[in-house]
Design an enzyme around this catalytic site. Structure first.
Site, short mmCIF file in Angstrom:
data_model
loop_
_atom_site.label_atom_id
_atom_site.label_comp_id
_atom_site.label_asym_id
_atom_site.label_seq_id
_atom_site.Cartn_x
_atom_site.Cartn_y
_atom_site.Cartn_z
N GLY A 1 0.83 -1.20 0.00
CA GLY A 1 0.00 0.00 0.00
C GLY A 1 0.87 1.25 0.00
CG HIS B 1 -7.36 17.54 11.04
ND1 HIS B 1 -6.46 16.52 10.81
CD2 HIS B 1 -7.61 18.09 9.84
CE1 HIS B 1 -6.18 16.48 9.51
NE2 HIS B 1 -6.88 17.41 8.90
CG HIS C 1 11.88 39.21 3.08
ND1 HIS C 1 11.90 38.27 2.08
CD2 HIS C 1 13.12 39.73 3.14
CE1 HIS C 1 13.11 38.25 1.53
NE2 HIS C 1 13.87 39.12 2.16
#
Lengths: 459, 459
Positions: free
Chosen positions: B178, B315, B439
């Site tokens: 699998g 979740h 940044h």
């Protein structure tokens, strides 16, 4: 005549150039030094490179938890420094090649605006050339400030730029004057690679700024002290002398320390002293005055980044570049909005913040409640051996709308962005709590930090 | 009588219990095995722990770039396994202590619903007890499926749960049947710690699922092959025999390989065989049928997580727990919305996805355009020595609204969340591009991946 002349090729100028090219604007560039500016060559990028190295050193022995026993290893700062240069070189080269492939003229000298449409370029050999442009963007950035008698000499007293660009050998000991972002970042790097580090700070905490919660300063201090950095607060350098190639420093608290270098990290000043002869207006600190469209007092001349009085951050320079390019090419002008400026630092901890905190919210007359959760119980942080730190979410008390976040610890500089969008869209604690986060992730800590406020307290 | 009985204390049951406690609901828990369920004890959390170890092994020699030369080290899988158990133990313990401190009764047996308000608990010693509840939540999760003759025996043929919970010594070689999430995750771990790994997959690619772009499968395959994992596609296990403590496997492509273990990763089945005697309706695959409020055919009995036919993700179980607790306590019922379910895998690459991709969007009749950017030029990724991978953003062609994202590489499982909010709020390419990202960050790669579509192409 060019459509656009950009003076300065840091993060602001670079973004302006990229956007101009995509908008098919005929652009010319003036840059007196390396492409990429301070950010790429001497600040943001090299510090994060070396900080990642420093953090890797800290983590080396912890890898035992993964069954990885490092029995013998060596740390060579010079190698780190040189490899950092290579990485930056690669990034600078790709910028260079991009401009070349798009046939963008790059004038490698110092630019001065001598007419609202003319830039005089002075070359290192003394020769000059004048180029003309319909629009001009000033993006010349900033330079490190000095304080009192501490004048950088490139040898004993150095700037962050000296440190990042030139200091390929780590000193045995160093005093950092200033406990702000640069001081905390470089201090952690130098200490991790083996230098004895002292930090003096005029104020009573590290990162002394409104937008930084005292709670953050406290946590970072504990961490920096724990790795062996000595800190002095409410303290200045009273005097110093060079004795046998060492610097003997007398601090205002009476202590005397002897170090090899003094690193100045006391802020930056805009590079605007010699930018024009035509009366572009500046404020008393030298910042170029701009209107809300980022135009100077000459409507075809714009200023962005560290030369204007907005947050001195690379991403703000590039954000402003986008705004200006829009305003140059479009009738409906855009106004920059700085409320959701993300902020992060990479020191002993990675720390991130966006929006308001308790102090700044109170100043705006808002009542604040906050939700806290430590990384100790965040499964992903535990899996990554990074259970230090926490998240604090700030909400307006009545509406329970999210207004800000502090993150101390792993992933801080990334996971703040989703909160920035939540704030922008006016999400309530309920919505933050019920958002579907991947499990296990660092991001799901927000569901836990909003639990008390969204659902109710456990204790 | 309790207000609420929760059967199963995995991520769904745990969230339900936490929310119930905060809502001051009188709750009881039935759990036949370890608190935390498969997710904490045998799946999500231990795999991410060991994957982080595996990735650290891969990175060890790269640290030279930081001037860190690892000259001598050893890899001890057993130590990793044991420390993983300790970490999980800590998390399980804190869950246990929390329930204890809140005086939540935990019935440590197997629960069976014998009346719409009664749960019979069968203890390991054979004794039984009946508890009563106003509401019941079934959150009993799932178990590993088997295929054909390959029946797990806990020795030669093992499940992912055997691997994670019991296999404290790494086999010399292993065939994974699998090439889905579990196969790719465990395969990378086992290979990194020194096991020879083979993967057979019935279909023609790794991660064969609609929501996974073929581009992702292709990249992951290249990576797994590059670390030395051998893969076979369109291939099944035809036969096998045990010879001198080794398994001789005949594949459908005619190849014969000899391994120590066969690991089955061919999906999971809901734990619902013996859950009730009262006729709770299930579909032909054994999933409990629920209405849009997650109620079974008994209105006071709810089902969440792997026992219902929604995405089998931890979740999602906890999201459904929140929905059910809302629906139990409130008049205005909530309906779960799965459109923004984030998905991630931690294998040779960290990979994340949310929303639609080209394939799933087309099925919905949408025209798609996409924006791509590699991590090669993302400064933060370069600083972290992780320049592999890329981001692809998907937009609806006419509106240019963002509809999905694939991330392959560093930070994938975290930075997808901001895109989830963008999708939810209907952001256009322009808005994604002009959002202020820190940044240098990984997140700012989204500004670059949306550049072509928001502003125009460079080439």
């Amino acid at each position: 005549m060019f459509d656009l002349i950009i003076i300065g090729m840091g993060p602001g100028g670079y973004e302006a150039a990229l956007t101009a090219l995509r908008k098919k604007i005929n652009v010319a560039i003036v840059e007196k030094s390396k492409l990429g500016g301070n950010c790429l060559n001497r600040a943001c990028i090299p510090t994060k490179y070396l900080r990642s190295g420093a953090h890797s050193i800290e983590k080396l022995q912890k890898l035992k938890a993964y069954g990885i026993e490092v029995k013998d290893y060596s740390i060579d700062y010079k190698a780190a420094f040189e490899n950092k240069e290579k990485s930056i070189g690669f990034l600078r080269k790709s910028l260079e090649q991009l401009l070349k492939s798009k046939k963008v003229p790059v004038f490698k000298g110092k630019g001065k605006i001598i007419d609202k449409n003319k830039v005089e370029v002075s070359y290192p050999d003394g020769s000059k050339e004048i180029i003309e442009g319909k629009n001009i963007i000033i993006a010349t950035g900033s330079y490190p400030a000095s304080v009192g008698k501490l004048i950088p000499d490139g040898n004993y007293i150095i700037t962050t730029e000296d440190y990042m660009e030139k200091l390929d050998t780590l000193p045995e000991s160093m005093l950092i004057v200033g406990g702000g972002v640069a001081g905390c970042e470089i201090g952690y790097i130098a200490k991790s690679y083996g230098c004895q580090v002292y930090i003096t700070e005029l104020q009573d905490r590290l990162l002394p700024s409104d937008i930084i919660s005292p709670e953050i300063s406290k946590n970072l201090l504990k961490k920096l002290n724990s790795v062996g950095i000595k800190t002095f607060f409410n303290t200045t350098v009273e005097d110093f002398s060079i004795e046998e190639s060492k610097i003997k420093v007398k601090l205002s608290n009476g202590e005397i320390i002897v170090v090899d270098k003094i690193l100045l990290t006391v802020g930056r000043k805009p590079n605007t002293q010699d930018i024009d002869t035509i009366g572009i207006e500046k404020d008393e600190k030298g910042f170029i005055k701009v209107n809300s469209y980022l135009q100077t007092n000459f409507e075809n001349i714009y200023a962005i980044g560290d030369v204007v009085n907005s947050p001195m951050l690379a991403h703000i320079a590039s954000y402003e570049a986008k705004i200006v390019l829009h305003n140059i090419t479009s009738q409906d002008k855009k106004i920059p909005d700085y409320t959701l400026t993300p902020w992060a630092i990479f020191s002993g901890y990675e720390i991130g913040h966006v929006g308001l905190n308790e102090e700044t919210a109170k100043k705006q007359g808002l009542e604040v409640i906050s939700g806290y959760y430590p990384f100790t119980y965040n499964e992903k942080a535990v899996d990554e051996l990074e259970p230090e730190g926490y998240v604090r979410l700030y909400f307006e008390k009545n509406s329970k709308k999210i207004i800000g976040v502090d993150v101390v610890g792993i992933g801080a500089s990334e996971i703040i962005h989703q909160i920035a969008v939540f704030i922008k869209e006016g999400y309530t604690a309920d919505q933050v709590h019920e958002f579907i986060y991947f499990h296990p992730s660092l991001s799901e800590i927000f569901a836990y930090a909003s639990y008390d406020i969204a659902v109710g307290k456990l204790f």
